[in-house]
Design an enzyme around this catalytic site. Structure first.
Site, PDB file in Angstrom:
ATOM      1  N   CYS A 199       0.834  -1.202   0.000  1.00 31.99           N
ATOM      2  CA  CYS A 199       0.000   0.000   0.000  1.00 31.99           C
ATOM      3  C   CYS A 199       0.872   1.258   0.000  1.00 31.99           C
ATOM      4  O   CYS A 199       1.452   1.608  -1.025  1.00 31.99           O
ATOM      5  CB  CYS A 199      -0.977  -0.027   1.169  1.00 31.99           C
ATOM      6  SG  CYS A 199      -2.329   1.170   0.994  1.00 31.99           S
ATOM      7  N   HIS A 303      -3.552  -4.885   0.156  1.00 34.64           N
ATOM      8  CA  HIS A 303      -2.996  -5.448   1.387  1.00 34.64           C
ATOM      9  C   HIS A 303      -3.063  -6.977   1.326  1.00 34.64           C
ATOM     10  O   HIS A 303      -4.098  -7.564   1.680  1.00 34.64           O
ATOM     11  CB  HIS A 303      -3.774  -4.943   2.610  1.00 34.64           C
ATOM     12  CG  HIS A 303      -3.487  -3.526   2.974  1.00 34.64           C
ATOM     13  ND1 HIS A 303      -2.622  -3.178   3.998  1.00 34.64           N
ATOM     14  CD2 HIS A 303      -3.939  -2.361   2.444  1.00 34.64           C
ATOM     15  CE1 HIS A 303      -2.566  -1.858   4.085  1.00 34.64           C
ATOM     16  NE2 HIS A 303      -3.354  -1.332   3.162  1.00 34.64           N
ATOM     17  N   GLU A 305      -1.869  -9.085   3.279  1.00 34.82           N
ATOM     18  CA  GLU A 305      -2.002  -9.683   4.613  1.00 34.82           C
ATOM     19  C   GLU A 305      -3.457  -9.835   5.031  1.00 34.82           C
ATOM     20  O   GLU A 305      -3.767 -10.560   5.987  1.00 34.82           O
ATOM     21  CB  GLU A 305      -1.239  -8.845   5.656  1.00 34.82           C
ATOM     22  CG  GLU A 305      -1.834  -7.499   5.982  1.00 34.82           C
ATOM     23  CD  GLU A 305      -1.389  -6.374   5.060  1.00 34.82           C
ATOM     24  OE1 GLU A 305      -1.498  -5.200   5.472  1.00 34.82           O
ATOM     25  OE2 GLU A 305      -0.947  -6.670   3.928  1.00 34.82           O
TER      26      GLU A 305
END
Length: 333
Positions: A199, A303, A305
């Site tokens: 990001c 993102h 994750e």
């Protein structure tokens, strides 16, 4: 019994032959069988072996053992991955802990990297001129001793960092964090270590090599999709990979995979030696980049994750993490 029968004969046929020095009779000398080691030589040694040949075999055996031990330990040593810190700046009038500069990382990014059984280390800012606790440690030391760098998300990149002025006060970004992460990024690149930006980290990689950003996608590209929403990580859109991109090869055969979208800034003009790895579909906003003059320096605008490993709804980005960690192992020396 007669007296002559009690006297034993001078020599019996089965009696041992006198071996005294005065005896004229000698037993034949015992000889080793043909091919057996000479007297005084261990039976397991080779016939005609020499001390030099034996020493050579011992040294060769020791070298093989050391080589195997080094290879085993080298492959088993856990990777150390650094993650840049988010910075909390004290607010006016705050008291207690909120009156201090705080550095932290978001839990999910650490857990995503650790999912491959590697150690995560948050890299703090450094200050060699500290009044209370001066130190000689610099960010170069972290780049030297860690195996790779992850630039996590967070506050906007300051327009001042790419030679612009903020068009709105709330878009002024975090200049202090920019300076810290730019130095950190260049130290890892110069050390030949891989870097993965997430990001804000993707945007910072572009700026680090002379690129610029859209300060606000909705303002600068009004025809674009909404790239930030109150749903936060539940907001999403499709992406496409341009021909020849490494992500396209990594996710071969995947048509318009879906990623989350949590950003109001985005890559505008590409930096030097930066190429696009993914676009938002259909509005063409840059969603991933790669720096061509390094083994692995990649930025993802989404993102990863927040994507479930093995999930089908959002793109499983584990292959990106694996390529990053392979590069970290390849360059660890």
């Amino acid at each position: 019994m007669a007296q002559d029968e009690q006297k034993p004969p001078e020599h019996l046929p089965d009696s041992p032959i006198d071996q005294s020095p005065e005896s004229p009779i000698r037993m034949p000398e015992q000889r080793a069988p043909q091919g057996a080691p000479a007297r005084g030589t261990a039976r397991y040694q080779r016939d005609g072996d020499t001390p030099f040949a034996l020493a050579g075999r011992v040294l060769s055996s020791r070298w093989r053992a050391l080589r195997e031990r080094f290879s085993r330990d080298f492959m088993r040593r856990t990777l150390l991955i650094g993650v840049s810190a988010r910075i909390f700046h004290p607010e006016a009038g705050a008291k207690g802990l909120l009156s201090k500069n705080l550095q932290y990382l978001e839990e999910s990014i650490a857990q995503w990297v650790m999912s491959r059984d590697v150690l995560v280390v948050m890299i703090p800012t450094v200050n060699t001129n500290g009044l209370l606790h001066p130190s000689n440690i610099t960010l170069r030391h972290y780049a030297r001793h860690l195996d790779g760098l992850v630039l996590q998300g967070g506050a906007d990149v300051a327009p001042q960092t790419y030679c612009e002025s903020p068009t709105r006060p709330e878009w002024s970004g975090d200049r202090a964090r920019d300076l810290y992460e730019l130095e950190l990024l260049h130290e890892f690149v110069n050390a030949g270590k891989p870097v993965l930006g997430v990001c804000r980290g993707c945007q910072l990689i572009n700026v680090a090599f002379g690129g610029t950003l859209h300060q606000d996608v909705a303002t600068n590209v009004p025809e674009a999709l909404a790239h930030v929403h109150d749903l936060y990580d539940a907001h999403r859109h499709a992406i496409r990979f341009p021909p020849g991109s490494s992500l396209g090869r990594m996710f071969r055969g995947m048509h318009r995979p879906v990623v989350n979208s949590i950003h109001h800034q985005a890559v505008k003009d590409l930096g030097r030696d930066i190429r696009v790895e993914a676009y938002s579909d259909p509005d063409g906003i840059v969603e991933a980049i790669r720096y061509d003059r390094a083994e692995f320096v990649m930025g993802l605008q989404w993102h990863p994750e927040f994507h479930r490993a093995g999930g089908v709804e959002l793109l499983d980005c584990t292959p990106v993490l694996d390529e990053f960690l392979r590069a970290a192992r390849d360059t660890r020396l």
